[in-house]
Design a protein around this motif. Structure first.
Motif, mmCIF file in Angstrom:
data_model
loop_
_atom_site.group_PDB
_atom_site.id
_atom_site.type_symbol
_atom_site.label_atom_id
_atom_site.label_comp_id
_atom_site.label_asym_id
_atom_site.label_seq_id
_atom_site.Cartn_x
_atom_site.Cartn_y
_atom_site.Cartn_z
ATOM 1 N N ILE A 67 0.856 -1.199 0.000
ATOM 2 C CA ILE A 67 0.000 0.000 0.000
ATOM 3 C C ILE A 67 0.893 1.252 0.000
ATOM 4 O O ILE A 67 0.682 2.169 -0.797
ATOM 5 N N GLY A 91 -4.088 6.076 4.994
ATOM 6 C CA GLY A 91 -3.210 5.786 6.135
ATOM 7 C C GLY A 91 -3.910 5.666 7.474
ATOM 8 O O GLY A 91 -3.253 5.489 8.490
ATOM 9 N N ASP A 92 -5.240 5.758 7.500
ATOM 10 C CA ASP A 92 -5.920 5.546 8.780
ATOM 11 C C ASP A 92 -7.047 4.537 8.552
ATOM 12 O O ASP A 92 -7.181 3.981 7.474
ATOM 13 N N ASP A 93 -7.859 4.287 9.591
ATOM 14 C CA ASP A 93 -8.960 3.338 9.417
ATOM 15 C C ASP A 93 -9.980 3.854 8.409
ATOM 16 O O ASP A 93 -10.640 3.079 7.733
ATOM 17 N N ASP A 117 -14.255 0.085 11.278
ATOM 18 C CA ASP A 117 -13.305 1.147 10.886
ATOM 19 C C ASP A 117 -13.891 2.539 11.121
ATOM 20 O O ASP A 117 -13.160 3.472 11.427
ATOM 21 N N ARG A 124 -4.793 7.486 14.057
ATOM 22 C CA ARG A 124 -3.778 6.557 14.572
ATOM 23 C C ARG A 124 -2.551 7.325 15.075
ATOM 24 O O ARG A 124 -1.705 6.739 15.749
ATOM 25 N N SER A 138 -8.282 -5.564 13.243
ATOM 26 C CA SER A 138 -8.708 -6.475 12.191
ATOM 27 C C SER A 138 -7.599 -7.464 11.861
ATOM 28 O O SER A 138 -7.865 -8.613 11.553
HETATM 29 P P1 ADP Z 1 -7.880 -1.299 7.696
HETATM 30 O O1 ADP Z 1 -7.187 -2.570 8.130
HETATM 31 O O2 ADP Z 1 -8.205 -0.383 8.822
HETATM 32 O O3 ADP Z 1 -9.048 -1.554 6.776
HETATM 33 P P2 ADP Z 1 -5.898 -1.094 5.663
HETATM 34 O O4 ADP Z 1 -4.669 -1.653 6.276
HETATM 35 O O5 ADP Z 1 -6.719 -1.958 4.772
HETATM 36 O O6 ADP Z 1 -6.811 -0.493 6.830
HETATM 37 O O7 ADP Z 1 -5.544 0.210 4.867
HETATM 38 C C1 ADP Z 1 -4.691 1.206 5.396
HETATM 39 C C2 ADP Z 1 -4.873 2.473 4.595
HETATM 40 O O8 ADP Z 1 -4.494 2.290 3.230
HETATM 41 C C3 ADP Z 1 -6.312 2.992 4.549
HETATM 42 O O9 ADP Z 1 -6.262 4.401 4.568
HETATM 43 C C4 ADP Z 1 -6.803 2.493 3.195
HETATM 44 O O10 ADP Z 1 -7.857 3.297 2.700
HETATM 45 C C5 ADP Z 1 -5.552 2.609 2.348
HETATM 46 N N1 ADP Z 1 -5.514 1.673 1.202
HETATM 47 C C6 ADP Z 1 -5.534 0.320 1.245
HETATM 48 N N2 ADP Z 1 -5.432 -0.218 0.010
HETATM 49 C C7 ADP Z 1 -5.333 0.825 -0.845
HETATM 50 C C8 ADP Z 1 -5.193 0.942 -2.255
HETATM 51 N N3 ADP Z 1 -5.141 -0.138 -3.040
HETATM 52 N N4 ADP Z 1 -5.110 2.186 -2.812
HETATM 53 C C9 ADP Z 1 -5.200 3.281 -2.009
HETATM 54 N N5 ADP Z 1 -5.318 3.253 -0.683
HETATM 55 C C10 ADP Z 1 -5.374 2.047 -0.088
#
Ligand code: ADP
Ligand code: MG
Length: 352
Positions: free
Chosen positions: A21, A40-42, A88, A162, A241
């Motif tokens: 990511i 970068g956040d939930d 989230d 966070r 999660s």
């Molecule tokens: P969570 O476990 O809380 O759902 P993630 O670890 O899935 O969070 O995601 C962390 C961050 O990265 C979040 O802000 C999410 O929106 C972003 N994110 C995840 N995958 C992508 C992607 N493919 N493109 C852009 N942003 C992403």
């Protein structure tokens, strides 16, 4: 092409979920003044009006990766798909308001099956008081895919990120950990027994809490009000999660702090302890890396200690340190070992 390993120059396995990511999104810059918090956040935080901010989050669930329909009833799946998103939203200290639901489905599913899925989505939207306001429907050649996006509202400047943990803050977790993962272990075991002997009737009674946590998790919609009643404002927050370990590391990295987590403080249900013994697994490892608990992990100021102490919903499990002190687990034997996030990478290796 790129999917051909011989021509690929860099495998995604070298990155892991979070590294991937970061790698893919690092060059995005914020262009809109209304984007208060982006990736970068939930959930993302978007300016809305003079009083409220909007939060938005999305999750993707894939058959064979995130769920197995041989033991996951479709109604439960629909319910869980909503819950994982709302978790989230609650992790931002926000109130969920709307969801959109997108599905890709193969013709192996009769309409009745999809009605079951939607009965679960409806039950969750009723219980959590959110409106289903849209989505998308398409066909799939491989299996079922569900993607839900959740929107929520939070008072301006009240979103908890966070990144707000400060040195000496206390680390607090709601509920107990590891049960959903052990529920999955029990269901997987019963599936194997069933494959050998289809007449076998599993006795899941001794594992009822674990199975429920796996098949019908709930998001902590009560915590926002509980903290308000206790007059405690979390300095940082995340939902669990992927496992306690990985979420602690997210808070520490985003807040640029370290942490000491105390093994003997990690809340475990008695069923988790007995089932870990039966499966010959270490319950601390399961709580740290199991995931799917959908509890909330947050930090509070040290002076709020008395307000949360002894609360049956909350466990104080550690404290925040300076960044250069690192992120550690203090074991029952009083040894200090660095915390590592396993999450997706380790799970992937397990599956191979
Ligand atoms: P969570 O476990 O809380 O759902 P993630 O670890 O899935 O969070 O995601 C962390 C961050 O990265 C979040 O802000 C999410 O929106 C972003 N994110 C995840 N995958 C992508 C992607 N493919 N493109 C852009 N942003 C992403
Ligand atoms: Mg989250």
């Amino acid at each position: 092409m790129f999917e051909n390993k011989d021509n690929a120059t860099n495998s995604i396995e070298n990155y892991g979920e979070f590294g991937l990511i970061d790698h893919l999104t690092k060059n995005f810059t914020i262009k809109q003044k209304s984007t208060i918090k982006g990736i970068g956040d939930d959930a993302a935080v978007i300016a809305c009006d003079s009083k409220k901010q909007l939060v938005v989050t999305t999750d993707l669930l894939l058959e064979h990766v995130h769920f197995d329909l041989s033991y996951m009833p479709l109604k439960h799946l629909g319910y869980k798909a909503v819950v994982v998103n709302l978790s989230d939203v609650y992790a931002m200290n926000a109130e969920p308001t709307q969801i959109t639901v997108s599905i890709a489905v193969s013709n192996r599913f009769p309409v009745e099956a999809l009605e079951e899925l939607y009965a679960g989505i409806m039950a969750a939207s009723k219980f959590y008081n959110v409106d289903v306001v849209g989505g998308d429907t398409t066909s799939s050649t491989t299996g079922l895919l569900i993607s839900i996006t959740a929107l929520g509202m939070v008072d301006k400047k009240k979103a908890v990120l966070r990144s707000g943990a400060g040195i000496n803050d206390l680390l607090v977790v709601t509920g107990d950990l590891g049960a959903a993962y052990m529920g999955l272990q029990v269901l997987e075991r019963e599936k194997q027994v069933f494959l050998v002997n289809p007449k076998s009737q599993p006795d899941l009674e001794p594992y009822s809490y674990l199975v429920e946590r796996q098949l019908k998790p709930e998001a902590r919609k009560d915590i926002k009000q509980l903290l308000k009643d206790l007059d405690v404002t979390p300095t940082s927050m995340i939902d669990i999660s992927d496992g306690l370990s990985s979420e602690i590391i997210h808070i520490c990295k985003n807040s640029k702090v370290g942490c000491n987590l105390y093994e003997d403080k990690i809340p475990l249900d008695p069923q988790v302890i007995t089932t870990c013994e039966e499966f010959n697994l270490d319950s601390t490892t399961i709580a740290l890396n199991g995931g799917e608990d959908y509890e909330l992990l947050f930090t509070i100021k040290m002076e709020d200690f008395d307000k949360v102490k002894g609360n049956p919903h909350l466990s104080i499990i550690g404290h925040i340190t300076k960044e250069d002190e690192g992120i550690h687990l203090i074991t029952r034997a009083n040894t200090k070992i660095p915390l590592i996030a396993r999450g997706w990478n380790a799970l992937k290796k397990e599956e191979e």
